[in-house]
Design a protein around this motif. Structure first.
Motif, PDB file in Angstrom:
ATOM      1  N   ILE A  30       0.840  -1.203   0.000  1.00  0.00           N
ATOM      2  CA  ILE A  30       0.000   0.000   0.000  1.00  0.00           C
ATOM      3  C   ILE A  30       0.873   1.250   0.000  1.00  0.00           C
ATOM      4  CG2 ILE A  30      -1.811   1.262   1.218  1.00  0.00           C
ATOM      5  CD1 ILE A  30      -2.661  -1.477   2.423  1.00  0.00           C
ATOM      6  N   LEU A  33       1.925   1.977  -3.454  1.00  0.00           N
ATOM      7  CA  LEU A  33       0.824   2.562  -4.222  1.00  0.00           C
ATOM      8  C   LEU A  33       0.673   4.051  -3.917  1.00  0.00           C
ATOM      9  CD1 LEU A  33      -1.866  -0.257  -3.806  1.00  0.00           C
ATOM     10  CD2 LEU A  33      -0.547   0.263  -5.873  1.00  0.00           C
ATOM     11  N   VAL A  34       0.862   4.411  -2.647  1.00  0.00           N
ATOM     12  CA  VAL A  34       0.746   5.817  -2.250  1.00  0.00           C
ATOM     13  C   VAL A  34       1.930   6.626  -2.775  1.00  0.00           C
ATOM     14  CG1 VAL A  34       0.746   7.403  -0.277  1.00  0.00           C
ATOM     15  CG2 VAL A  34      -0.648   5.323  -0.205  1.00  0.00           C
ATOM     16  N   GLN A  38      -0.305   5.849  -7.335  1.00  0.00           N
ATOM     17  CA  GLN A  38      -1.314   4.963  -7.914  1.00  0.00           C
ATOM     18  C   GLN A  38      -2.589   5.020  -7.076  1.00  0.00           C
ATOM     19  OE1 GLN A  38       0.102   1.056  -9.294  1.00  0.00           O
ATOM     20  NE2 GLN A  38       2.188   1.791  -8.924  1.00  0.00           N
ATOM     21  N   LEU A  39      -2.423   5.277  -5.786  1.00  0.00           N
ATOM     22  CA  LEU A  39      -3.532   5.736  -4.947  1.00  0.00           C
ATOM     23  C   LEU A  39      -3.326   7.242  -4.831  1.00  0.00           C
ATOM     24  CD1 LEU A  39      -3.666   3.031  -2.114  1.00  0.00           C
ATOM     25  CD2 LEU A  39      -5.428   3.482  -3.836  1.00  0.00           C
ATOM     26  N   GLU A  40      -4.208   8.012  -5.403  1.00  0.00           N
ATOM     27  CA  GLU A  40      -3.978   9.445  -5.548  1.00  0.00           C
ATOM     28  C   GLU A  40      -4.273  10.204  -4.255  1.00  0.00           C
ATOM     29  OE1 GLU A  40      -6.201  10.810  -8.885  1.00  0.00           O
ATOM     30  OE2 GLU A  40      -4.988   9.690 -10.334  1.00  0.00           O
ATOM     31  N   GLU A  43      -7.679  10.292  -2.268  1.00  0.00           N
ATOM     32  CA  GLU A  43      -8.519   9.169  -2.688  1.00  0.00           C
ATOM     33  C   GLU A  43      -8.926   8.310  -1.492  1.00  0.00           C
ATOM     34  OE1 GLU A  43      -8.209   5.190  -5.576  1.00  0.00           O
ATOM     35  OE2 GLU A  43      -6.773   6.835  -5.790  1.00  0.00           O
ATOM     36  N   ILE A  45      -9.735   4.991   0.410  1.00  0.00           N
ATOM     37  CA  ILE A  45      -9.150   3.655   0.301  1.00  0.00           C
ATOM     38  C   ILE A  45     -10.220   2.615   0.609  1.00  0.00           C
ATOM     39  CG2 ILE A  45      -7.435   2.080   1.261  1.00  0.00           C
ATOM     40  CD1 ILE A  45      -5.703   4.563   1.831  1.00  0.00           C
ATOM     41  N   LEU A  50      -8.853  -3.710  -1.557  1.00  0.00           N
ATOM     42  CA  LEU A  50      -7.420  -3.950  -1.375  1.00  0.00           C
ATOM     43  C   LEU A  50      -7.168  -5.370  -0.877  1.00  0.00           C
ATOM     44  CD1 LEU A  50      -5.838  -0.740   0.213  1.00  0.00           C
ATOM     45  CD2 LEU A  50      -5.171  -1.864  -1.915  1.00  0.00           C
ATOM     46  N   VAL A  84      -6.022   8.713   1.276  1.00  0.00           N
ATOM     47  CA  VAL A  84      -4.620   9.071   1.086  1.00  0.00           C
ATOM     48  C   VAL A  84      -4.409  10.522   1.510  1.00  0.00           C
ATOM     49  CG1 VAL A  84      -2.748   9.273  -0.595  1.00  0.00           C
ATOM     50  CG2 VAL A  84      -4.441   7.436  -0.819  1.00  0.00           C
TER      51      VAL A  84
END
Length: 233
Positions: A30, A33-34, A38-40, A43, A45, A50, A84
């Protein structure tokens, strides 16, 4: 002790990873991704989604998110769950570097006066480790470098002999926020050179030079990140 019979089932512990291993894996996945956006920023979660993607239960995902919240990379919102954390804007970047300019040169000067020979060797070793780290555009390619960068600053603060100063800087989680704004290979090379200058001054027990080397590092760091923050403001 009796031997296990031929038809005995092996313990599930042999096959099933511990919850801590699952949590650690979820945390790193994760986090990547942050860090790679890729996790904006902002955004929400989706914990269940996941968990499905990682093929694990929601428990290690929740535990991983709690750790990421303590890192300042995600935030827990009432009723809606985790999201995020936003990227630093121009004002926040300025506030962060204002605090760093006040604290970190002082920490470097104190470290030059107070660090033991073993601690001085640790600083030199950290710079050498950074020279051997991979440096790439994606978080997976600069993970070790970022960790060593963070540890270098933590060591300087620790060797200042002031635990409150050390805790204050650690609580900012500043490195992760800065890496989210921008990281490129040439930034890593510049950082290594600047860290080497700081370490050299501390090892030589030159408090004035150590403070100035840290100030220059902070000036250059802010200069590198300012255009990114300006575009976002």
């Amino acid at each position: 002790m009796k031997n296990a019979g031929k038809g005995s089932r092996p313990s599930s512990r042999t096959h099933r990873p511990s919850r801590q291993i699952l949590t650690d894996g979820a945390y790193e996945t994760i986090k990547e991704l942050v860090m790679d956006n890729q996790l904006e920023p902002g955004e929400r979660i989706n914990i269940e989604e996941l968990a499905r993607q990682l093929e694990i239960s929601t428990t290690p995902v929740r535990e991983a998110l709690a750790r990421l919240e303590s890192d300042g990379l995600v935030r827990k919102r009432a009723l809606t769950g985790y999201a995020v954390a936003p990227l630093l804007d121009l004002a926040s970047l300025g506030h962060l570097f204002e605090i760093r300019h006040l604290l970190e040169p002082h920490a470097a000067a104190k470290a030059a006066k107070l660090a033991t020979d073993t601690e001085l060797a640790n600083l030199r070793e950290m710079v050498e480790l950074m020279r051997t780290d991979d440096i790439g555009d994606a978080y997976g390619h600069y993970r070790a470098f970022a960790a060593h960068d963070t540890e270098f600053h933590a060591l300087v603060a620790c060797y200042s002999g002031n635990p409150i100063l050390e805790q204050t800087l650690a609580g900012l989680h500043l490195q992760w926020h800065l890496y989210r704004l921008r990281f490129e290979p040439e930034v890593g090379l510049d950082t290594i050179a600047e860290h080497a200058s700081i370490a050299t001054a501390i090892v030589q027990r030159d408090a004035v030079a150590a403070a100035e080397a840290m100030r220059e590092h902070l000036r250059q760091s802010e200069k590198r990140l300012l255009p990114v923050a300006q575009r976002r403001s």
